[in-house]
Enzyme design. Structure first.
Site, PDB file in Angstrom:
ATOM      1  N   GLY A  18     -57.092  53.371  86.134  1.00 17.70           N
ATOM      2  CA  GLY A  18     -56.413  53.819  87.352  1.00 17.70           C
ATOM      3  C   GLY A  18     -56.897  52.962  88.515  1.00 17.70           C
ATOM      4  N   PHE A 121     -50.618  62.756 108.385  1.00 14.93           N
ATOM      5  CA  PHE A 121     -50.850  63.532 107.170  1.00 14.93           C
ATOM      6  C   PHE A 121     -51.733  64.715 107.525  1.00 14.93           C
ATOM      7  CE2 PHE A 121     -50.432  63.094 102.524  1.00 14.93           C
ATOM      8  CZ  PHE A 121     -49.345  62.253 102.461  1.00 14.93           C
ATOM      9  N   GLN A 244     -58.046  71.556  94.149  1.00 14.80           N
ATOM     10  CA  GLN A 244     -57.056  71.644  95.227  1.00 14.80           C
ATOM     11  C   GLN A 244     -55.682  72.030  94.682  1.00 14.80           C
ATOM     12  OE1 GLN A 244     -55.660  67.911  97.478  1.00 14.80           O
ATOM     13  NE2 GLN A 244     -56.715  69.182  98.966  1.00 14.80           N
ATOM     14  N   HIS A 246     -51.951  71.845  95.641  1.00 15.42           N
ATOM     15  CA  HIS A 246     -51.077  71.181  96.608  1.00 15.42           C
ATOM     16  C   HIS A 246     -49.999  72.179  97.008  1.00 15.42           C
ATOM     17  CE1 HIS A 246     -48.402  68.391  98.532  1.00 15.42           C
ATOM     18  NE2 HIS A 246     -49.267  67.413  98.372  1.00 15.42           N
ATOM     19  N   LEU A 256     -44.723  66.967  91.969  1.00 16.14           N
ATOM     20  CA  LEU A 256     -45.189  66.934  93.361  1.00 16.14           C
ATOM     21  C   LEU A 256     -44.113  66.486  94.348  1.00 16.14           C
ATOM     22  CD1 LEU A 256     -47.750  67.051  95.239  1.00 16.14           C
ATOM     23  CD2 LEU A 256     -47.778  64.585  95.028  1.00 16.14           C
ATOM     24  N   GLU A 259     -46.886  65.422 100.695  1.00 10.65           N
ATOM     25  CA  GLU A 259     -47.126  65.925 102.046  1.00 10.65           C
ATOM     26  C   GLU A 259     -46.467  65.009 103.086  1.00 10.65           C
ATOM     27  OE1 GLU A 259     -51.159  67.271 102.310  1.00 10.65           O
ATOM     28  OE2 GLU A 259     -51.326  66.440 104.324  1.00 10.65           O
ATOM     29  N   HIS A 357     -53.578  70.230  91.753  1.00  4.29           N
ATOM     30  CA  HIS A 357     -53.307  68.851  92.119  1.00  4.29           C
ATOM     31  C   HIS A 357     -54.519  67.932  91.985  1.00  4.29           C
ATOM     32  CE1 HIS A 357     -51.264  65.649  94.159  1.00  4.29           C
ATOM     33  NE2 HIS A 357     -52.115  65.621  95.169  1.00  4.29           N
ATOM     34  N   ARG A 402     -60.128  68.221  99.721  1.00  7.12           N
ATOM     35  CA  ARG A 402     -59.823  66.829 100.056  1.00  7.12           C
ATOM     36  C   ARG A 402     -58.639  66.745 101.022  1.00  7.12           C
ATOM     37  NH1 ARG A 402     -56.029  62.907  98.130  1.00  7.12           N
ATOM     38  NH2 ARG A 402     -55.170  64.341  96.618  1.00  7.12           N
ATOM     39  N   LEU A 408     -56.767  57.885  97.420  1.00  6.53           N
ATOM     40  CA  LEU A 408     -56.485  56.465  97.178  1.00  6.53           C
ATOM     41  C   LEU A 408     -57.527  55.616  97.903  1.00  6.53           C
ATOM     42  CD1 LEU A 408     -52.575  56.099  97.302  1.00  6.53           C
ATOM     43  CD2 LEU A 408     -54.072  56.442  95.346  1.00  6.53           C
TER      44      LEU A 408
HETATM   45  C1  LIG Z   1     -48.588  63.395  91.773  1.00  5.68           C
HETATM   46  C2  LIG Z   1     -49.785  62.940  92.543  1.00  5.68           C
HETATM   47  C3  LIG Z   1     -49.646  62.365  93.803  1.00  5.68           C
HETATM   48  C4  LIG Z   1     -50.766  61.938  94.527  1.00  5.68           C
HETATM   49  N1  LIG Z   1     -50.592  61.368  95.766  1.00  5.68           N
HETATM   50  C5  LIG Z   1     -51.673  60.893  96.429  1.00  5.68           C
HETATM   51  C6  LIG Z   1     -51.530  60.209  97.681  1.00  5.68           C
HETATM   52  O1  LIG Z   1     -50.428  59.984  98.176  1.00  5.68           O
HETATM   53  N2  LIG Z   1     -52.638  59.781  98.312  1.00  5.68           N
HETATM   54  C7  LIG Z   1     -53.888  59.975  97.795  1.00  5.68           C
HETATM   55  O2  LIG Z   1     -54.862  59.554  98.416  1.00  5.68           O
HETATM   56  N3  LIG Z   1     -54.046  60.619  96.615  1.00  5.68           N
HETATM   57  C8  LIG Z   1     -52.978  61.066  95.921  1.00  5.68           C
HETATM   58  N4  LIG Z   1     -53.162  61.695  94.713  1.00  5.68           N
HETATM   59  C9  LIG Z   1     -54.499  61.730  94.117  1.00  5.68           C
HETATM   60  C10 LIG Z   1     -54.810  60.368  93.505  1.00  5.68           C
HETATM   61  O3  LIG Z   1     -53.630  59.726  93.118  1.00  5.68           O
HETATM   62  C11 LIG Z   1     -55.722  60.488  92.298  1.00  5.68           C
HETATM   63  O4  LIG Z   1     -56.853  61.236  92.633  1.00  5.68           O
HETATM   64  C12 LIG Z   1     -56.167  59.107  91.845  1.00  5.68           C
HETATM   65  O5  LIG Z   1     -55.051  58.280  91.627  1.00  5.68           O
HETATM   66  C13 LIG Z   1     -57.036  59.123  90.606  1.00  5.68           C
HETATM   67  O6  LIG Z   1     -57.348  57.786  90.272  1.00  5.68           O
HETATM   68  P1  LIG Z   1     -58.463  57.424  89.241  1.00  5.68           P
HETATM   69  O7  LIG Z   1     -58.687  55.953  89.316  1.00  5.68           O
HETATM   70  O8  LIG Z   1     -59.634  58.283  89.430  1.00  5.68           O
HETATM   71  O9  LIG Z   1     -57.853  57.804  87.825  1.00  5.68           O
HETATM   72  P2  LIG Z   1     -56.372  57.803  87.203  1.00  5.68           P
HETATM   73  O10 LIG Z   1     -55.397  57.006  87.977  1.00  5.68           O
HETATM   74  O11 LIG Z   1     -56.041  59.212  86.893  1.00  5.68           O
HETATM   75  O12 LIG Z   1     -56.614  57.011  85.847  1.00  5.68           O
HETATM   76  C14 LIG Z   1     -57.465  57.492  84.832  1.00  5.68           C
HETATM   77  C15 LIG Z   1     -57.608  56.406  83.798  1.00  5.68           C
HETATM   78  O13 LIG Z   1     -58.565  56.797  82.834  1.00  5.68           O
HETATM   79  C16 LIG Z   1     -58.072  56.534  81.545  1.00  5.68           C
HETATM   80  N5  LIG Z   1     -58.755  57.448  80.628  1.00  5.68           N
HETATM   81  C17 LIG Z   1     -58.954  58.786  80.766  1.00  5.68           C
HETATM   82  N6  LIG Z   1     -59.645  59.252  79.717  1.00  5.68           N
HETATM   83  C18 LIG Z   1     -59.900  58.187  78.925  1.00  5.68           C
HETATM   84  C19 LIG Z   1     -60.580  58.026  77.693  1.00  5.68           C
HETATM   85  N7  LIG Z   1     -61.120  59.047  77.037  1.00  5.68           N
HETATM   86  N8  LIG Z   1     -60.629  56.782  77.151  1.00  5.68           N
HETATM   87  C20 LIG Z   1     -60.053  55.716  77.773  1.00  5.68           C
HETATM   88  N9  LIG Z   1     -59.409  55.832  78.945  1.00  5.68           N
HETATM   89  C21 LIG Z   1     -59.342  57.047  79.498  1.00  5.68           C
HETATM   90  C22 LIG Z   1     -56.585  56.729  81.651  1.00  5.68           C
HETATM   91  O14 LIG Z   1     -55.915  56.058  80.612  1.00  5.68           O
HETATM   92  C23 LIG Z   1     -56.331  56.093  83.016  1.00  5.68           C
HETATM   93  O15 LIG Z   1     -56.223  54.701  82.890  1.00  5.68           O
HETATM   94  C24 LIG Z   1     -52.053  62.123  93.982  1.00  5.68           C
HETATM   95  C25 LIG Z   1     -52.193  62.691  92.725  1.00  5.68           C
HETATM   96  C26 LIG Z   1     -51.087  63.116  92.017  1.00  5.68           C
HETATM   97  C27 LIG Z   1     -51.306  63.763  90.683  1.00  5.68           C
END
Ligand SMILES: Cc1cc2nc3c(=O)[nH]c(=O)nc-3n(C[C@H](O)[C@H](O)[C@H](O)COP(=O)(O)OP(=O)(O)OC[C@H]3O[C@@H](n4cnc5c(N)ncnc54)[C@H](O)[C@@H]3O)c2cc1C
Length: 592
Positions: A18, A121, A244, A246, A256, A259, A357, A402, A408
């Site tokens: 991610g 926001f 949280q 949403h 979703l 906001e 969320h 949050r 992000l």
């Molecule tokens: C619908 C939605 C809208 C959002 N909008 C916003 C926004 O506008 N602004 C904002 O600031 N935040 C927003 N958020 C929150 C934010 O997007 C997330 O908190 C953030 O993207 C999480 O990123 P991350 O890098 O932690 O993990 P993620 O993007 O969730 O990625 C997790 C990664 O881990 C990998 N993974 C998991 N388990 C394993 C495993 N066992 N082995 C190998 N790989 C694994 C997955 O394959 C993936 O690649 C939103 C969230 C959602 C759900």
């Protein structure tokens, strides 16, 4: 069991592709280190792709702004549970990481003068919480995460990051001598092969566990794998009671609605057509922080002012913004509303309910991404060679709640800082790779062997569904003491049932039944830590709203929860109230 798993060696192992994992990997690969990124899904399908509304940075392109105001809003938004050193660090690095992203090619929306477009926001204000909102969220229409994830992926391809796509990490491997992390075991979904990935530094960036609830905006892959792996390896999970909700998930579907809709001027209505947020938050109204709006909506519904035949949702009105704004700034939202709610927002309101969320808790880490555990002598000890960033970590910048667009930002800031720290630590190592401890990988092989040999037992899908139902019923927006006690009991029963599951399909190639069974173990650790921590915290703060303790209680509860899998026990540690360079923001009553 003999330890004959194939071993793959790298400088750094990043689990998760991610925003946070890819930002860290980029830092490492650009330093010419050998980086492996493991991911369950193709990198650009990680949940970050679904982020809609924006990314916070006090660029001051449309309204006056600075990092002090952003810091104040974040501390207040966290209901004072956030660590103020980490919050200062994040807010001070926000402009840098966003401009860097712009220079990597992120296609931000623009103002007439060419600068990055910014929208207001919830909870983001000017002048330390005045009634004036700050325009702080940088956006790419309503597809900000999509643009960000693709930008980061392209940069990683250019920097030669090595991706292991559709590899699921199973368990963390630690050196029994000193607890240092050596790597992970992982399963290749295509072949069923299990291998050991060894690294001089290992980062968890596995995202959230929103899938422990039945109604969730999260992707199906968000099963809390990083949390499960850490907990099974003896590392505590911090502040897991804080999830949280949403305010605006599509009624019935959970998808979703950003906001950003309210940022652009949309607002909520009850069945009488009343803009009820004016009563709950006279200043910020519909842009009060998310916990406040979700509770207000739930109260409206509970008191009989909900909409529809069941009076079980409220309406989000945005037709007054006009087709031009909706089509240009919120095109994805219009598509979602038409598809999932059968309502075209250009003409009619969207039915919405609060939906799970974001997980504020996670693996305890400091602002350089180093995983920390309490130690008797010094207050916190660093777990050697182990790092966590993004939603699976608890740094803790979001505390008990949050603010939108701060996640992000946290992915970029702490993805980068953990990458920087890993480079430093790898370069300072006295010897190349440690010897693998005896029996490394046995725990994973035992889990797999159980699934392969079980010829009878419960279906994984049923146990998972019961877990999600239990969490929804017993640990929701409002938390009732007797419900929480029942919730703990139910999750304990479900945890026992998860040990007795059985899969019919024993094949190796793309066996999704096996993957779901392995994920269930992680859902169980995530749910258990959540409900046990929630039951114990006898106050209301941020996302934790206890019916029996409606007030925040700083005298007794201004502290972080730590849940240990071993013994299902809790411990607590103090909040870092002292920022890096500025004065502490003292806890105050939180109103919007
Ligand atoms: C619908 C939605 C809208 C959002 N909008 C916003 C926004 O506008 N602004 C904002 O600031 N935040 C927003 N958020 C929150 C934010 O997007 C997330 O908190 C953030 O993207 C999480 O990123 P991350 O890098 O932690 O993990 P993620 O993007 O969730 O990625 C997790 C990664 O881990 C990998 N993974 C998991 N388990 C394993 C495993 N066992 N082995 C190998 N790989 C694994 C997955 O394959 C993936 O690649 C939103 C969230 C959602 C759900």
């Amino acid at each position: 069991m003999s330890s004959s798993l194939p071993v793959r060696r790298f400088d750094a192992i990043v689990v998760g592709a991610g925003g946070s994992g890819m930002r860290a990997a980029l830092e490492l690969a650009r330093a010419n280190l050998k980086v492996a990124v493991l991911t369950k899904v193709f990198p650009t399908r990680s949940h970050t792709v679904a982020a809609q509304g924006g990314i916070a940075a006090p660029l001051a392109n449309s309204t006056e702004d600075n990092w002090h105001w952003h810091m104040y809003d974040t501390v207040k938004g966290s209901d004072y549970l956030g660590d103020q050193d980490a919050i200062e660090y994040m807010c001070r690095r926000a402009n840098e990481v966003v401009i860097e992203l712009e220079h990597m090619g992120m296609p931000f929306d623009r103002l007439e003068n060419g600068k990055i477009y910014q929208r207001p926001f919830g909870g983001h204000t000017q002048d330390y919480g005045s009634a004036k909102m700050a325009m702080r969220a940088c956006a790419v229409a309503d597809r900000t995460g999509h643009a960000m994830l693709h930008t980061l992926y392209q940069q990683n391809v250019r920097a030669n990051t090595q991706f292991f796509v559709e590899w699921m990490a199973l368990d963390l491997i630690r050196d029994p001598q000193d607890g240092a992390v050596i790597g992970v075991t992982a399963l290749e979904m295509e072949t069923g092969e299990v291998a050991l990935f060894q690294g001089k530094a290992t980062l968890f960036a596995t995202g959230g566990a929103g899938r422990i609830y039945a109604a969730s905006t999260n992707a199906f892959v968000n099963t809390g794998d990083g949390l499960g792996m850490a907990a099974r390896a003896g590392i505590p999970l911090q502040d897991m009671e804080f999830y949280q909700f949403h305010p605006t998930g599509v009624y019935g579907a959970g998808v979703l609605i950003t906001e950003g809709v309210r940022g652009e001027g949309g607002y909520l209505l009850n069945k009488d057509g009343e803009r009820f947020m004016e009563r709950y938050a006279p200043n910020a109204k519909d842009l009060a922080s998310r916990d406040v709006v979700s509770r207000a909506m739930t109260t409206e519904i509970k008191e009989g002012r909900g909409c529809g035949p069941e009076a079980d949702h409220v309406m989000l009105k945005l037709d007054h913004l006009g087709p031009e704004v909706i089509n240009q700034r919120l095109p994805g939202i219009r598509e979602i509303a038409i598809k999932f709610a059968n309502a075209d927002p250009i003409r009619e309101p969207i039915p919405v309910v609060p939906t799970v969320h974001y997980q504020m808790g996670g693996i305890p880490a400091n602002y350089m991404g180093q995983v920390v555990v309490p130690e008797a002598a010094s207050q916190e000890a660093i777990v050697q060679a182990f790092y966590a960033a993004g939603e699976c970590s608890c740094v803790s910048v979001h505390g008990a709640n949050r603010l939108g667009t701060n996640s992000l930002l946290d992915l970029l800031v702490f993805g980068k800082s953990s990458g920087e720290q890993m480079i430093k630590d790898i370069r300072a190592l006295p010897r190349p790779q440690r010897n693998l401890p005896k029996g490394a990988g046995d725990a994973s092989r035992a889990r797999l062997a159980r699934l392969d040999s079980a010829s009878a037992g419960e279906r994984v899908a049923e146990v998972g569904a019961d877990l999600r139902k239990a969490m929804q019923a017993h640990c929701g927006v409002f938390r009732f003491p007797d419900e929480l006690v029942k919730g703990v009991e139910k999750i304990k029963e479900i945890a026992a049932r998860a040990q007795r599951t059985h899969i019919q399909d024993k094949s190796k190639v793309f066996n999704t039944a096996r993957i779901e069974a392995l994920e269930l173990d992680n859902l169980v650790e995530s749910a258990m830590s959540t409900v046990v921590s929630a039951q114990a915290r006898k106050e209301s703060r941020g996302a934790q709203a206890r019916a029996d303790f409606p007030e925040r209680d700083d005298a007794n509860w201004l502290k972080h929860t730590l849940w240990y899998k071993e013994g299902n026990r809790l411990a607590y540690k103090p909040v870092h109230l002292k920022p890096l360079t500025v004065e502490t923001f003292e806890p105050k009553v939180r109103t919007y």
